[in-house]
Design an enzyme around this catalytic site. Structure first.
Site, mmCIF file in Angstrom:
data_model
loop_
_atom_site.group_PDB
_atom_site.id
_atom_site.type_symbol
_atom_site.label_atom_id
_atom_site.label_comp_id
_atom_site.label_asym_id
_atom_site.label_seq_id
_atom_site.Cartn_x
_atom_site.Cartn_y
_atom_site.Cartn_z
ATOM 1 N N LEU A 17 41.401 53.693 5.782
ATOM 2 C CA LEU A 17 42.134 55.027 5.925
ATOM 3 C C LEU A 17 43.778 54.335 6.086
ATOM 4 C CD1 LEU A 17 42.233 57.926 7.137
ATOM 5 C CD2 LEU A 17 42.024 57.019 9.603
ATOM 6 N N LYS A 18 44.103 53.240 6.579
ATOM 7 C CA LYS A 18 45.178 52.812 6.626
ATOM 8 C C LYS A 18 45.868 53.002 5.026
ATOM 9 C CE LYS A 18 47.943 48.572 6.820
ATOM 10 N NZ LYS A 18 48.915 48.998 7.906
ATOM 11 N N SER A 436 62.001 40.634 13.752
ATOM 12 C CA SER A 436 61.741 40.732 12.447
ATOM 13 C C SER A 436 62.333 41.908 11.854
ATOM 14 C CB SER A 436 60.145 41.346 12.500
ATOM 15 O OG SER A 436 60.036 42.565 13.020
ATOM 16 N N GLU A 608 51.341 45.937 29.963
ATOM 17 C CA GLU A 608 50.022 46.270 29.582
ATOM 18 C C GLU A 608 48.904 45.600 30.088
ATOM 19 O OE1 GLU A 608 49.619 45.734 25.247
ATOM 20 O OE2 GLU A 608 47.845 44.734 25.535
ATOM 21 N N CYS A 646 58.318 46.260 25.029
ATOM 22 C CA CYS A 646 58.514 47.685 24.519
ATOM 23 C C CYS A 646 57.433 48.346 25.132
ATOM 24 C CB CYS A 646 58.495 47.718 22.935
ATOM 25 S SG CYS A 646 57.556 46.607 22.113
ATOM 26 N N HIS A 697 60.306 53.217 15.434
ATOM 27 C CA HIS A 697 58.930 53.825 14.694
ATOM 28 C C HIS A 697 59.105 55.054 13.840
ATOM 29 C CE1 HIS A 697 57.826 51.616 18.518
ATOM 30 N NE2 HIS A 697 56.908 51.140 17.510
HETATM 31 N N1 GLN Z 1 60.072 39.708 17.778
HETATM 32 C C1 GLN Z 1 59.155 40.888 17.377
HETATM 33 C C2 GLN Z 1 59.500 41.399 16.290
HETATM 34 O O1 GLN Z 1 60.711 41.769 16.181
HETATM 35 C C3 GLN Z 1 58.869 41.470 18.484
HETATM 36 C C4 GLN Z 1 57.837 42.513 18.371
HETATM 37 C C5 GLN Z 1 57.158 43.332 19.485
HETATM 38 O O2 GLN Z 1 57.887 43.599 20.480
HETATM 39 N N2 GLN Z 1 56.256 44.030 19.194
HETATM 40 O O3 GLN Z 1 58.732 42.025 15.292
HETATM 41 ZN ZN ZN Z 2 58.865 45.585 20.617
#
Ligand code: GLN
Ligand code: ZN
Length: 758
Positions: A17-18, A436, A608, A646, A697
């Protein structure tokens, strides 16, 4: 006695599916093509489950993106900004809501947040005060017909109305979302009526029953479900709760005016006694005895005795056997793992195997001969308990030797800040990124070639160096102040560290959906954790050698490593977390020793991991904060520790965020337009913060003026000396031609605001 599952993983056993979704988004395949793949996946998953002995199959657990978004579309709750005519969203409208719309006048995506305490993210439904609902989408009905046509015994599955409303948000003005029930109920009723005669059961997921609920909320369940029951004629209704015990919602659940109640007995075993005593005499009880949240084999003998005890009170025709929750949260099939160590593999069960476990339990209780299966299960348990690969004496000694000062920085933040601001010399409102950068197909190809021994270490290293160099150049060109190496060597921020720790093992195909088409492959902690050799040093040092600007060392924090791994169930989570913290600490110390002055330890999962019940949260936060500080406190005052989070609702954990005592935190904020800064204001967060100004996103490129606006908004709450400028999160899922203009805009926004401040 019947067996059922609450839901099955939906992305496809090989992530079909991805692939198809992403091809569709790129415009490479048609909607029909996507629909055909989706149908194949559904049929295949029903066959697998039926083949493993599941009687009653879930339909409606499939989704193109997210089941909460499906429900919003199903009942016509579509935010106005998407301009969807008469509330009937097309497939493309649906994806616009999920992912935002690119372009000059792009529309931001709907908010996304974590699904209870899992690492799955759902799209947050938005409601207006006068929100109307109607049955606007019949895909559930069509899927029910599809499954019935394939000869399956069908149970339709969808979020219950209380969970749907409570997990949504008010679009603009605040109001009591539950007031919308009266508008929503008729739409649900219409669906129930349309499903009557097409399937035997309908399952409403009400996992909010695992949360602390107000009395007024509790009182709503009875009337809502009575209305549903009255509309359901020959359709039977199951209300499902999971992710925890019922606690003081038990009386509500036990007296629901429906036909069945599913409970999570893995996390809520303590409820069983009282439930059996008080449950309505016409309510069947579905026992979630196989852990849907972890990959270990079930203790079959224990589960069988649990089910037997329920049968002896209720009679076996009133008992269902099931996994504790939807299997969405575990990988597909252990049989696909060919590289896992045989001994460790024998301790595990994935979605397909869990279906079989459910069957064995039901068979055993029904008096069928399952002695071979039970013997095998018992042997696996014995081998795990006694395996020398699980226990490491050195780790326990190190833990025992920890002193109170190992958990604190040498000086307080104000003292450190002064030292750092002088020695690091960053400008006001320093710009940086979260770690990243776009993972090009070239980088992915090299990584996978190296992993599969198709290229040697020097060739791999050269490719990574090339990428790092490119990242550094681009960042210098964009004018960012604090640089990163781009994380090309990481497939995943947790898996990468796990691979370099002892006590971890890995699957080849153990994918679990994180959001939309994104999947993660959580590594598995089976034994004591340690870090034999430095992990990130070489990459960071190389990146630093290319620039006069500071390059951040990038690490994943202990709590996140814990939360995003499948963890041991033979010792407390806190214990495992401390072991990880020590391993991360070793890396922090080595980075500092090699001259790295800024070290970021990401903890996106801190929130979480919070237990769903208030009564358990304090204890969790205590050991989670402690683990972070243990991992980060060994450095000198002049070394700047960053952290990143996040998808957080920060309100509840703001004290703990402060207690981490990181010098700088970057947080996701742009999707909610800085709304969350309210909690930082009230608490007056003491250290430095970078609230994200760029929603990573979404493919849309944020305008410079808009980011300036967000920064001005942030400045109302955070003094300029403590404000950082950064995106919401890492950029690995984006493309360079989105990232570059976006970051240029971001840097320019910072420069402009800086000018105004001066
Ligand atoms: N250092 C990670 C990145 O930049 C952090 C990712 C995250 O917070 N989910 O991908
Ligand atoms: Zn993040």
């Amino acid at each position: 006695m019947q067996t059922h599952t609450l839901g099955y993983p939906r992305i496809g056993s090989n992530r079909e599916l991805k692939q198809k979704l992403e091809a569709y988004w790129r415009g490479d395949v048609s909607a029909d093509d996507l629909a055909i793949t989706a149908q194949k996946i559904r049929l295949n998953h029903w066959n697998i489950q039926a083949g493993a002995g599941v009687d009653l199959l879930p339909v409606g657990d499939f989704s193109y993106y997210d089941h909460m978004l499906d429900n919003a579309v199903r009942f016509g709750a579509i935010p106005e900004r998407y301009n969807v005519e008469n509330g009937q969203a097309s497939l493309d409208d649906y994806f616009r809501m999920a992912r935002g719309e690119a372009g000059e006048n792009g529309i931001p995506a709907m908010e996304m947040t974590k699904w209870f305490d899992t690492n799955y993210h759902y799209i947050v439904p938005e409601f207006k005060k006068d929100q109307s609902f109607r049955l606007a989408d019949d895909s559930l009905i069509r899927q029910v017909e599809e499954a019935a046509f394939a000869g399956h015994k069908v149970k339709a599955v969808l979020p219950g109305p209380l969970t749907f409303l409570m997990l949504g948000k008010c679009a603009d003005e605040q109001f009591d979302k539950l007031n919308l029930l009266q508008n929503l109920i008729p739409a649900y009723v219409e669906l129930i009526e349309k499903l009557s005669g097409k399937c035997s059961w309908i399952q409403f997921d009400e996992p909010v029953l695992a949360l602390d609920l107000d009395e007024e909320v509790k009182r709503l369940f009875g009337p809502v479900y009575r209305t549903f029951k009255e509309a359901s004629s020959n359709l039977r209704i199951l209300v499902a709760t999971y992710f925890g015990g019922l606690g003081n919602n038990l009386d509500v659940a036990a007296h629901l005016p429906v036909d069945g109640l599913h409970v999570d007995l893995v996390r809520g075993y303590q409820d069983l006694g009282l439930l059996l005593k008080t449950i309505n005499s016409d309510l069947s009880l579905s026992l979630g005895v196989v852990d849907g949240r972890n990959i270990w084999r079930a203790d079959l003998e224990k589960a069988i005795s649990t089910v037997k005890s329920a049968c002896s009170v209720l009679g076996s025709d009133r008992v269902f056997v099931a996994p504790s929750c939807s299997l969405l949260h575990v990988p597909f099939d252990l049989d696909l793992e060919t590289k896992l160590d045989d001994e460790i593999k024998s301790w595990m069960a994935f979605a397909k195997q869990k279906c079989s476990e459910v069957r064995i339990i039901a068979d055993a209780v029904s008096g069928l001969d399952v002695s071979t299966e039970l013997a095998e299960n018992r042997a696996a348990f014995e081998s795990r308990k006694n395996s020398s690969r699980v226990h490491n004496l050195k780790v326990s000694q190190q833990l025992a030797g920890l002193k109170p000062e190992d958990f604190h920085r040498k000086s307080s933040y104000p003292v450190r800040a002064e030292i750092q601001h002088t020695s690091l010399g960053f400008p006001l409102l320093p710009t940086t990124t979260i770690g990243s950068f776009p993972q090009t197909s070239e980088v992915r190809a090299k990584r996978s070639a190296y992993r599969n021994n198709r290229i040697d270490q020097p060739e791999y290293k050269a490719a990574m160096y090339k990428y790092i160099e490119d990242c550094i150049r681009r960042q210098e060109d964009m004018g960012l102040d604090v640089l990163v190496h781009g994380e090309p060597e990481r497939n995943d921020m947790v898996e990468y560290f796990g691979e370099n720790f002892e006590g971890y093992c890995f699957t080849s195909n153990g994918w679990v959906q994180s959001y939309g088409s994104r999947c993660v492959k959580p590594p598995i902690i089976f034994g004591d954790i340690s870090r034999p050799v430095p992990i990130t040093l070489d990459w960071i040092n190389y990146a630093q050698s290319l620039s006069d600007k500071e390059v951040k060392g990038m690490l994943t924090g202990p709590v996140t490593i814990l939360c995003w791994s499948f963890v041991r169930d033979d010792q407390p989570r806190s214990e495992t977390c401390r072991q990880i913290a020590l391993a991360v600490r070793d890396e922090v110390a080595d980075l500092e020793k090699s001259g790295v002055k800024v070290i970021q330890i990401d903890e996106p999962a801190l929130r979480e991991g919070l237990p769903l019940r208030k009564s358990e949260q304090k204890e969790y936060l205590r050991w989670a904060e402690e683990a972070f500080r243990l991992s980060s406190s060994c450095v000198k005052d002049e070394t700047q520790i960053h952290t990143h989070m996040c998808y957080c609702e920060f309100d509840e954990i703001i004290d703990s965020i402060a207690a981490l005592d990181a010098d700088v935190i970057s947080i996701e904020a742009s999707r909610s337009r800085m709304e969350l800064l309210g909690s930082f204001e009230q608490f007056s967060y003491p250290n430095e913060i970078g609230p994200g100004v760029y929603d990573i996103h979404s493919p849309s490129i944020p305008a410079q003026a808009d980011m300036e606006l967000l920064l001005e908004k942030a400045l109302k709450v955070i003094p300029a000396e403590r404000l950082w400028v950064n995106p919401d999160c890492g950029l690995k899922t984006r493309k360079w031609d989105e990232v570059e203009p976006a970051l240029k805009n971001m840097v320019q926004a910072a420069i402009n605001v800086r000018k105004r401040l001066n």
